[in-house]
Design a protein around this motif. Sequence first.
Motif, short mmCIF file in Angstrom:
data_model
loop_
_atom_site.label_atom_id
_atom_site.label_comp_id
_atom_site.label_asym_id
_atom_site.label_seq_id
_atom_site.Cartn_x
_atom_site.Cartn_y
_atom_site.Cartn_z
N THR A 1 50.53 54.28 7.02
CA THR A 1 49.57 53.21 7.31
C THR A 1 50.09 51.86 6.85
O THR A 1 49.96 50.84 7.55
CB THR A 1 48.23 53.53 6.63
OG1 THR A 1 47.79 54.81 7.04
CG2 THR A 1 47.18 52.49 6.99
N VAL A 2 50.72 51.82 5.65
CA VAL A 2 51.26 50.55 5.12
C VAL A 2 52.35 50.01 6.03
O VAL A 2 52.39 48.81 6.34
CB VAL A 2 51.78 50.75 3.69
CG1 VAL A 2 52.59 49.53 3.23
CG2 VAL A 2 50.62 50.99 2.73
N ASN A 3 53.27 50.91 6.45
CA ASN A 3 54.37 50.47 7.31
C ASN A 3 53.91 50.00 8.68
O ASN A 3 54.44 49.04 9.25
CB ASN A 3 55.38 51.61 7.47
CG ASN A 3 56.10 51.92 6.16
OD1 ASN A 3 56.29 51.02 5.34
ND2 ASN A 3 56.47 53.16 5.98
N LYS A 4 52.91 50.69 9.22
CA LYS A 4 52.47 50.35 10.59
C LYS A 4 51.55 49.15 10.62
O LYS A 4 51.54 48.37 11.57
CB LYS A 4 51.77 51.59 11.18
CG LYS A 4 51.40 51.41 12.64
CD LYS A 4 50.81 52.70 13.20
CE LYS A 4 50.47 52.52 14.69
NZ LYS A 4 49.91 53.76 15.26
N TYR A 5 50.74 49.00 9.59
CA TYR A 5 49.74 47.93 9.60
C TYR A 5 49.94 46.99 8.40
O TYR A 5 49.02 46.71 7.63
CB TYR A 5 48.32 48.51 9.56
CG TYR A 5 48.02 49.45 10.71
CD1 TYR A 5 47.99 50.82 10.51
CD2 TYR A 5 47.78 48.95 11.98
CE1 TYR A 5 47.72 51.68 11.56
CE2 TYR A 5 47.51 49.81 13.04
CZ TYR A 5 47.49 51.17 12.82
OH TYR A 5 47.24 52.01 13.88
N ARG A 6 51.18 46.53 8.23
CA ARG A 6 51.49 45.64 7.12
C ARG A 6 50.66 44.36 7.17
O ARG A 6 50.27 43.83 6.12
CB ARG A 6 52.98 45.31 7.15
CG ARG A 6 53.48 44.56 5.92
CD ARG A 6 54.96 44.33 6.01
NE ARG A 6 55.69 45.60 6.03
CZ ARG A 6 56.06 46.25 4.94
NH1 ARG A 6 55.71 45.77 3.76
NH2 ARG A 6 56.72 47.36 5.03
N LYS A 7 50.44 43.85 8.35
CA LYS A 7 49.71 42.59 8.51
C LYS A 7 48.22 42.75 8.25
O LYS A 7 47.51 41.78 8.03
CB LYS A 7 49.91 42.02 9.91
CG LYS A 7 51.35 41.63 10.21
CD LYS A 7 51.49 41.08 11.61
CE LYS A 7 52.93 40.72 11.92
NZ LYS A 7 53.07 40.16 13.30
N LEU A 8 47.73 43.98 8.28
CA LEU A 8 46.29 44.21 8.09
C LEU A 8 46.03 44.70 6.66
O LEU A 8 45.49 45.77 6.42
CB LEU A 8 45.77 45.23 9.11
CG LEU A 8 46.01 44.86 10.58
CD1 LEU A 8 45.55 46.00 11.47
CD2 LEU A 8 45.27 43.58 10.93
N SER A 9 46.48 43.91 5.70
CA SER A 9 46.41 44.32 4.30
C SER A 9 44.97 44.52 3.83
O SER A 9 44.67 45.43 3.05
CB SER A 9 47.11 43.28 3.41
OG SER A 9 46.50 42.02 3.58
N GLN A 10 44.08 43.68 4.29
CA GLN A 10 42.69 43.81 3.85
C GLN A 10 42.09 45.12 4.32
O GLN A 10 41.43 45.83 3.55
CB GLN A 10 41.88 42.62 4.36
CG GLN A 10 40.45 42.60 3.82
CD GLN A 10 39.69 41.36 4.23
OE1 GLN A 10 40.19 40.51 4.99
NE2 GLN A 10 38.46 41.25 3.76
N LYS A 11 42.36 45.46 5.58
CA LYS A 11 41.84 46.72 6.12
C LYS A 11 42.49 47.91 5.42
O LYS A 11 41.84 48.92 5.15
CB LYS A 11 42.09 46.78 7.62
CG LYS A 11 41.52 48.03 8.28
CD LYS A 11 41.79 48.00 9.77
CE LYS A 11 41.15 49.21 10.46
NZ LYS A 11 41.62 50.48 9.94
#
Length: 497
Positions: free
Chosen positions: A292-302
Amino acid sequence: MRNIKTSKKRLFLVAIMIIGISLSLFTMNRLKNTNENNPHNGTLLFLGNADMPPIIYDENGTAKGVTVDIAKALGKKIGYQVEVVAMDWSDAQRKVANGEADALLQINPNAERDKIYDFSDELLESDFSLFVKMGNKQSRQLVDMKGKRIGVIKESFPYEMLMAYPEIELVLISGLKEAFNDIRLNKLDAVVVDRWAGEYILAEEEITDIEVIPTFLESQYSRIAVQKGDKELLDLINSGLETMREDRTMEKVLEEWRFERVFYFTFGIMRNILIRTLIIVIVIIILIASYTVNKYRKLSQKLQVDVASRTKELKEANDLLQIANAELKRRAMLDGLTEVMNRLGFDSAYGEMWKKSVRDRTSLALVMVDIDHFKCLNDTYGHLFGDEWIKRVAQTLQSFTLQPDHFVARYGGDEMIMVLSDTTAWKAAEMSERIRLEISEMAALELPEDGPTVTLSLGIAATIPSENLSPDVLIKRADEALYQAKAAGRNKTVIWK
């Protein structure tokens, strides 16, 4: 003159030879009589069932097990070398009956065996139980077994006990592991065997789809058996057993084997399964989090919200796991028949109660309770009757534990124990008399006048615990008081003095 001297010398030599021959014959005769009077010649041969681990079993031609260690220790006490052979149980019994061996280990007496053997004092407690397929709700007791196939070891105590039930089909088994496999394959409906041996095999082989029925079919003490009429050997064995109990040799041997009890394996297996499951769950969560961290790095809040959610789920799962573990521990402390504490639960709770009484300097009382002539009641009215009255006695005792820290435990068989904090011996005696009378009145209303009735013998001991006093001392005193109550005619309450 010379001839006379020569003749005297010859006569003297002949006399010396005659005396020497006589002495030799006398010595040989003494040795022969000694051997005849000591048929065992310094060695005793004990035989046992090769398929009863951990009680006795054969491992690569060597007998091992708790009763083997007891027999070896017994030999040292009585001055004999004891050789133990684990073999086919039927052959073992036949050899001792025919005088080809000296004694049988781990055998339970009954009417038929009493005709063939003489039995020693008590050896080990034997609880004979039903083992069935997990989830089998139709086969929970002997009355459910009409037309069923039950596996038993030939000429074992369960075999002879179940011969009295012609409606049950008995199947002779060669080994417990194979018998449990036959239950899995529906070739057998149940197996009856000593509970310790059966649970040991289940744990050792990690068999999870076979269960033991909590209620015992029969509970008694095993013995050592000798050929009928061999009173000299029987007295020797009994004296050795008594010495082993007095100098705590028996206790030390049993202590060495106590981790072979099924609790050790059950909790060990369960612990390993839980640890492995928890590791797998944690690894999966870590992988999901990393992905999840690698795929959605830009969505840190989520991502933070998702991690918090996963953490909460893990905590909830961990909480449920702790609740499940607590429930398992609680059930392990309860007696399946009476729902009061079992011996394991008693040991734990009594130890804590003793420490509290030491801190508070308050009196602690024990009441040891035994159902009088319980075997006679079982023989007259049946084992279901015996189980019912064990439950009634336990419930009656429980109803008298009015304080939160008072408790009742099943100490073994038909014996119960009450632990009463902040209670003197006289208060405990007053309560015990009320209990005794209540049970007597209950039995008088329900049982026939011309048959055996249910009464209780109660032994009481109380003290103010201290750090210099062992908790076992109070148990021993209560047990001695119970013995005095029995010796005085039973149906009595006795305070230890």
